[in-house]
Design a protein around this motif. Structure first.
Motif, PDB file in Angstrom:
ATOM      1  N   THR A 335      16.407  49.996 -20.223  1.00 57.52           N
ATOM      2  CA  THR A 335      17.169  48.692 -19.397  1.00 57.52           C
ATOM      3  C   THR A 335      17.321  47.745 -20.986  1.00 57.52           C
ATOM      4  OG1 THR A 335      14.405  48.422 -20.056  1.00 57.52           O
ATOM      5  CG2 THR A 335      15.647  48.751 -17.693  1.00 57.52           C
ATOM      6  N   THR A 336      17.216  47.654 -21.451  1.00 54.40           N
ATOM      7  CA  THR A 336      16.963  46.930 -23.303  1.00 54.40           C
ATOM      8  C   THR A 336      17.281  47.601 -24.738  1.00 54.40           C
ATOM      9  OG1 THR A 336      17.688  45.070 -23.966  1.00 54.40           O
ATOM     10  CG2 THR A 336      15.980  45.163 -23.621  1.00 54.40           C
ATOM     11  N   GLY A 337      17.411  47.341 -25.815  1.00 51.66           N
ATOM     12  CA  GLY A 337      17.190  48.021 -26.719  1.00 51.66           C
ATOM     13  C   GLY A 337      14.958  47.530 -27.518  1.00 51.66           C
ATOM     14  N   ARG A 338      15.231  48.505 -28.190  1.00 54.15           N
ATOM     15  CA  ARG A 338      13.135  47.890 -27.796  1.00 54.15           C
ATOM     16  C   ARG A 338      13.191  48.539 -29.462  1.00 54.15           C
ATOM     17  NH1 ARG A 338      10.205  49.645 -22.934  1.00 54.15           N
ATOM     18  NH2 ARG A 338      10.933  48.493 -22.522  1.00 54.15           N
ATOM     19  N   LEU A 339      12.287  48.306 -29.824  1.00 51.54           N
ATOM     20  CA  LEU A 339      11.898  48.238 -31.457  1.00 51.54           C
ATOM     21  C   LEU A 339      10.314  47.794 -32.291  1.00 51.54           C
ATOM     22  CD1 LEU A 339      15.262  46.691 -32.780  1.00 51.54           C
ATOM     23  CD2 LEU A 339      14.293  48.537 -33.626  1.00 51.54           C
ATOM     24  N   CYS A 340      10.046  48.837 -31.861  1.00 51.46           N
ATOM     25  CA  CYS A 340       8.684  49.044 -32.275  1.00 51.46           C
ATOM     26  C   CYS A 340       7.852  49.331 -33.790  1.00 51.46           C
ATOM     27  CB  CYS A 340       7.430  49.745 -31.431  1.00 51.46           C
ATOM     28  SG  CYS A 340       7.725  49.290 -29.866  1.00 51.46           S
ATOM     29  N   VAL A 341       6.816  48.500 -34.602  1.00 51.81           N
ATOM     30  CA  VAL A 341       6.973  48.734 -35.384  1.00 51.81           C
ATOM     31  C   VAL A 341       5.031  48.925 -35.729  1.00 51.81           C
ATOM     32  CG1 VAL A 341       6.261  48.870 -38.082  1.00 51.81           C
ATOM     33  CG2 VAL A 341       8.705  48.009 -37.205  1.00 51.81           C
ATOM     34  N   ILE A 342       4.253  49.656 -36.470  1.00 51.33           N
ATOM     35  CA  ILE A 342       2.571  49.358 -36.274  1.00 51.33           C
ATOM     36  C   ILE A 342       2.256  49.899 -38.115  1.00 51.33           C
ATOM     37  CG2 ILE A 342       0.556  49.941 -35.244  1.00 51.33           C
ATOM     38  CD1 ILE A 342       2.283  49.303 -33.198  1.00 51.33           C
ATOM     39  N   GLY A 343       1.024  49.041 -38.433  1.00 54.35           N
ATOM     40  CA  GLY A 343       0.784  49.193 -39.715  1.00 54.35           C
ATOM     41  C   GLY A 343      -0.277  48.075 -39.668  1.00 54.35           C
ATOM     42  N   SER A 344      -0.287  47.821 -41.272  1.00 58.42           N
ATOM     43  CA  SER A 344      -1.512  47.063 -41.593  1.00 58.42           C
ATOM     44  C   SER A 344      -0.693  46.009 -42.521  1.00 58.42           C
ATOM     45  CB  SER A 344      -2.643  46.970 -42.403  1.00 58.42           C
ATOM     46  OG  SER A 344      -3.417  46.860 -43.080  1.00 58.42           O
ATOM     47  N   LYS A 345      -0.851  44.880 -42.417  1.00 59.14           N
ATOM     48  CA  LYS A 345      -0.434  43.332 -43.528  1.00 59.14           C
ATOM     49  C   LYS A 345       1.209  43.508 -43.452  1.00 59.14           C
ATOM     50  CE  LYS A 345      -4.334  43.484 -46.963  1.00 59.14           C
ATOM     51  NZ  LYS A 345      -4.990  43.371 -48.090  1.00 59.14           N
ATOM     52  N   LEU A 346       1.492  43.978 -42.075  1.00 57.89           N
ATOM     53  CA  LEU A 346       2.767  43.377 -42.021  1.00 57.89           C
ATOM     54  C   LEU A 346       3.258  42.448 -42.439  1.00 57.89           C
ATOM     55  CD1 LEU A 346       3.306  45.888 -38.833  1.00 57.89           C
ATOM     56  CD2 LEU A 346       3.435  46.590 -40.578  1.00 57.89           C
ATOM     57  N   ASN A 347       4.475  42.509 -43.020  1.00 60.84           N
ATOM     58  CA  ASN A 347       5.500  41.030 -42.918  1.00 60.84           C
ATOM     59  C   ASN A 347       6.547  41.369 -41.912  1.00 60.84           C
ATOM     60  OD1 ASN A 347       7.600  39.169 -43.940  1.00 60.84           O
ATOM     61  ND2 ASN A 347       7.384  39.966 -45.975  1.00 60.84           N
ATOM     62  N   GLU A 348       6.377  41.018 -41.101  1.00 58.42           N
ATOM     63  CA  GLU A 348       6.938  40.428 -39.845  1.00 58.42           C
ATOM     64  C   GLU A 348       8.454  40.131 -39.884  1.00 58.42           C
ATOM     65  OE1 GLU A 348       5.170  39.345 -36.428  1.00 58.42           O
ATOM     66  OE2 GLU A 348       3.109  40.075 -36.732  1.00 58.42           O
TER      67      GLU A 348
END
Length: 358
Positions: A335-348
């Motif tokens: 339905t629309t583009g989607r990005l997901c990132v999982i981790g620790s101490k991420l620099n969003e």
């Protein structure tokens, strides 16, 4: 239980076209009733919908929100009593306020009904004009929507599409926004978006759960070293790194920032970043971005990434990533583009810049 779905949107946005698609592809097997209300004296779409087996209660004497307690309430009760439908589709006049229609439905007592979503259809090419000229009504339709479906996106430049999404987000930061052309989507995908299923939050939650399960049971020594606190003494480290310890004990030692008496949940151990975007990418650009995530100093410790985005060649790109292993391929539309990132101490901020969704 009768589910009630409300379709809002200005005249000409495409509400009836959307309803036709959902009747054909999204609500299969359900007993449907449509309550429509054209602004004027004659309901122009009744013929098609009756042919499709949908009962029509047309209230053409005026806008639904101009007769909140009277005619509309009576019509809704009559429909519930006479037809006992699985779902009622309410298509109010395009010049009405969505909040008024929602409140009118909520006033109906003594019936087993469930509000199953408030969808606003927005003409992507005209939303700026509508907002400028009909601000009070347009803003209301956007603010109270649980899902916003853009129409007439074909031929729209990426810049204009981005501007439309940004405008809508000003009034509603939480609703699902469908930016993909409807022809590329199934009715069931649209229904999922309208009922807040398979959202970005669902994706992030699922990834968090997967990663926590993987981290608890299957993580190797290097991954564990990255997660576990590096300064506790040898005995505590031995206790922490044992693979059969209990869940609470694992969370207790694998969190960096809380004292040792506190128990932690998965969302404290891991952090997540997610974004929705209508912009198109190339497979090469996505692959390069995923490979860049190995830079822990710049992006944090990335354990998983996943997404579906539009491709520059018209195809859609699906990707999965674990450290050092990007998997990028073509797949079905979303339905629309989607990005997901999982981790620790991420620099969003750095991750958002990497994927050009600042």
């Amino acid at each position: 239980m009768t589910k009630i779905t409300i379709f809002s949107g200005f005249l000409g946005a495409g509400k009836t076209t959307l309803i036709k698609k959902l009747i054909k592809e999204g609500y299969n097997g359900e007993k449907l009733v449509l309550i429509e209300n054209e602004f004027g004296q004659i309901g122009i779409d009744g013929g098609f919908l009756k042919d499709a087996g949908v009962e029509i209660t047309e209230m053409n004497s005026g806008c639904i929100c101009c007769s909140l307690v009277g005619d509309f309430g009576e019509a809704l009760v009559k429909v519930l009593d006479e037809y006992k439908p699985d779902r009622i589709l309410i298509e109010p006049s395009g010049v009405g306020k969505l909040s008024d229609v929602i409140n009118a439905v909520r006033r109906i007592d003594a019936h087993d009904v469930e509000l199953d979503g408030f969808t606003t259809v927005v003409d992507a090419k005209k939303c700026k004009m509508y907002q400028k000229n009909f601000g009070e009504f347009f803003d209301n339709q956007i603010t109270y929507a649980s899902c916003i479906i853009l129409s007439h996106t074909s031929g729209l430049s990426q810049e204009k599409l981005n501007q439309a999404v940004a405008l809508l987000r000003r009034f509603n930061p939480a609703a699902s926004i469908v930016t993909t052309e409807w022809d590329e989507l199934s009715g069931s995908q649209l229904v999922d978006a309208m009922t807040q299923k398979n959202t970005l939050d669902d994706e992030l939650k699922a990834l968090l759960e997967q990663e926590h399960h993987h981290h608890h049971h299957d993580h190797d020594h290097d991954e564990h070293e990255r997660c576990c606190h590096h300064d506790h003494d040898h005995d505590e480290h031995e206790r922490c790194c044992h693979h059969d310890h209990e869940h609470d004990e694992h969370e207790h030692c694998c969190h960096h920032d809380h004292d040792h008496e506190h128990h932690h949940h998965a969302d404290e151990v891991f952090t997540s970043w997610g974004a929705e975007t209508p912009r198109p990418y190339s497979i090469k650009a996505i692959t390069v971005a995923l490979e860049a995530l190995a830079d822990e100093e710049k992006y944090g410790i990335v354990l998983r990434a996943k997404g579906i985005v539009a491709g520059e060649d018209g195809q859609w790109i699906h990707f999965d990533y674990i450290p050092g292993v990007p998997d990028v391929r073509n797949g079905s539309a979303e339905t629309t583009g989607r990005l997901c990132v999982i981790g620790s101490k991420l620099n969003e901020e750095a991750i958002a810049k990497l994927f050009c969704v600042e």
